[in-house]
Motif scaffolding. Structure first.
Motif, mmCIF file in Angstrom:
data_model
loop_
_atom_site.group_PDB
_atom_site.id
_atom_site.type_symbol
_atom_site.label_atom_id
_atom_site.label_comp_id
_atom_site.label_asym_id
_atom_site.label_seq_id
_atom_site.Cartn_x
_atom_site.Cartn_y
_atom_site.Cartn_z
ATOM 1 N N ASP A 45 1.102 -0.815 0.126
ATOM 2 C CA ASP A 45 -0.129 0.036 0.032
ATOM 3 C C ASP A 45 0.607 1.543 -0.190
ATOM 4 O OD1 ASP A 45 -2.600 -1.274 0.290
ATOM 5 O OD2 ASP A 45 -2.168 -1.726 1.898
ATOM 6 N N ASP A 46 2.131 1.191 -0.120
ATOM 7 C CA ASP A 46 3.072 2.373 0.387
ATOM 8 C C ASP A 46 3.402 2.589 -1.724
ATOM 9 O OD1 ASP A 46 3.724 2.993 2.422
ATOM 10 O OD2 ASP A 46 3.896 0.996 2.628
ATOM 11 N N ASN A 47 3.640 4.073 -1.414
ATOM 12 C CA ASN A 47 4.295 4.609 -2.523
ATOM 13 C C ASN A 47 5.802 4.375 -2.938
ATOM 14 O OD1 ASN A 47 4.708 6.419 -5.143
ATOM 15 N ND2 ASN A 47 4.209 7.874 -4.314
ATOM 16 N N PRO A 48 6.149 3.676 -4.324
ATOM 17 C CA PRO A 48 7.559 3.387 -4.393
ATOM 18 C C PRO A 48 8.405 4.305 -4.827
ATOM 19 C CG PRO A 48 5.785 2.229 -5.798
ATOM 20 C CD PRO A 48 5.445 3.025 -5.952
ATOM 21 N N GLU A 49 7.960 5.643 -4.805
ATOM 22 C CA GLU A 49 8.864 7.063 -5.010
ATOM 23 C C GLU A 49 9.349 7.576 -3.169
ATOM 24 O OE1 GLU A 49 9.981 8.678 -7.155
ATOM 25 O OE2 GLU A 49 9.498 6.961 -8.030
ATOM 26 N N VAL A 50 8.032 6.937 -2.708
ATOM 27 C CA VAL A 50 8.465 8.027 -0.966
ATOM 28 C C VAL A 50 9.217 6.685 -0.850
ATOM 29 C CG1 VAL A 50 7.053 7.781 1.238
ATOM 30 C CG2 VAL A 50 5.473 8.618 -0.488
ATOM 31 N N PHE A 51 9.329 5.726 -0.842
ATOM 32 C CA PHE A 51 10.305 4.836 0.101
ATOM 33 C C PHE A 51 11.987 5.015 -0.803
ATOM 34 C CE2 PHE A 51 13.624 0.807 0.896
ATOM 35 C CZ PHE A 51 12.638 0.707 2.194
ATOM 36 N N LYS A 52 11.770 5.370 -1.831
ATOM 37 C CA LYS A 52 12.685 5.314 -2.469
ATOM 38 C C LYS A 52 13.761 6.759 -1.606
ATOM 39 C CE LYS A 52 14.923 7.564 -6.719
ATOM 40 N NZ LYS A 52 14.370 8.358 -8.693
ATOM 41 N N ALA A 53 12.881 7.859 -1.711
ATOM 42 C CA ALA A 53 13.180 9.022 -0.909
ATOM 43 C C ALA A 53 13.979 8.650 0.762
ATOM 44 C CB ALA A 53 12.307 9.481 -0.474
ATOM 45 N N PHE A 54 13.240 7.736 1.215
ATOM 46 C CA PHE A 54 13.712 6.881 2.490
ATOM 47 C C PHE A 54 14.700 5.945 2.406
ATOM 48 C CE2 PHE A 54 13.223 3.095 5.310
ATOM 49 C CZ PHE A 54 13.535 3.929 6.705
#
Length: 257
Positions: free
Chosen positions: A85-94
């Protein structure tokens, strides 16, 4: 006679607002104890992306991953975590942040922060949900830098923020303070347009704005002097907000056990 080639002038870019490093941030982990590589599968359908991260980094910065990667959990045994349910772009930033201390690799072609206000707010929400206060602090810092760079308030992000954060959230407080300091609520005195204008704001936000203005009392609004002269107003806001960021908006986690 040959016509001299025209050279394009580089775009005018607002220098990135310099912020002091948080003195209470979680110290970096021992690289000798980073452990095995964990596969993180983020997203669903056509928006799936895999990341490969040291277990020690995930556990060091996130209470969620620390719990999920214990041997008793399926994720710990398989060395794989799915975040459908998470956005890959958000995890990329993380991913960038836990490896480099920055939420992005480099500025965009115009020399500006490449992440949108919406994505930065999503990063904060991700950090809040995954027990990663240092990531939330980094998102707050970057959002302030982004708003300074563009010199605009994050109006469009208010519904998302208020739907995905709790009362007392540092992100809410940051946006409320920014609106009180810098926004002039155009059209709110126009009876014809008032209802349409008010509908853009979450009710909780409007209530918090009223409370914030009442708390000001007779204290001048930080950016009010020189309103209409943007550089002056901007400088007033920067002078006011920079020394307050850590104490107002940062969550200082306890040292790791």
């Amino acid at each position: 006679m040959a016509t001299p080639e025209k050279t394009e002038e580089p775009p005018k870019v607002t220098p990135l607002l310099e912020l002091a490093k948080c003195s209470k941030a979680t110290p970096s982990p021992n690289p000798d104890k980073c452990g095995p590589i964990i596969t993180i599968v983020v997203g669903s359908a056509k928006k799936i992306r895999e990341f490969h991260v040291y277990e020690g980094l995930l556990s060091h910065y996130s209470s969620y991953f620390k719990a999920a990667l214990k041997g008793a959990w399926k994720e710990g045994a398989l060395k794989t975590v799915e975040l459908k349910d998470d956005n890959p772009e958000v995890f990329k930033a993380f991913f960038h942040w836990i490896n480099t201390g920055k939420l992005y690799f480099a500025p965009n072609a115009s020399g500006e922060i490449p992440l949108s206000e919406k994505l930065i707010c999503e990063i904060y929400v991700f950090g809040d949900a995954r027990g990663c206060p240092d990531l939330c602090n980094a998102a707050i810092d970057l959002l302030l830098q982004k708003m300074h760079e563009a010199w605009r308030t994050a109006l469009a992000e208010l519904p998302f923020v208020y739907e995905n954060t709790l009362r007392g959230s540092a992100l809410r407080k940051c946006l409320v303070d920014d609106f009180v300091d810098n926004f002039r609520f155009p059209n709110l005195t126009d009876v014809i347009q008032r209802d349409a204008e008010l509908s853009r704001y979450p009710q909780e936000f409007l209530a918090e704005i009223v409370v914030a203005f009442m708390a000001l009392g007779s204290t001048p609004i930080p950016s009010a002097a020189g309103w209409g002269n943007l550089p002056y107003s901007k400088n007033n806001w920067v002078t006011h907000i920079k020394p307050l960021i850590c104490s107002r908006y940062h969550d200082h986690p306890a040292p790791p056990a």
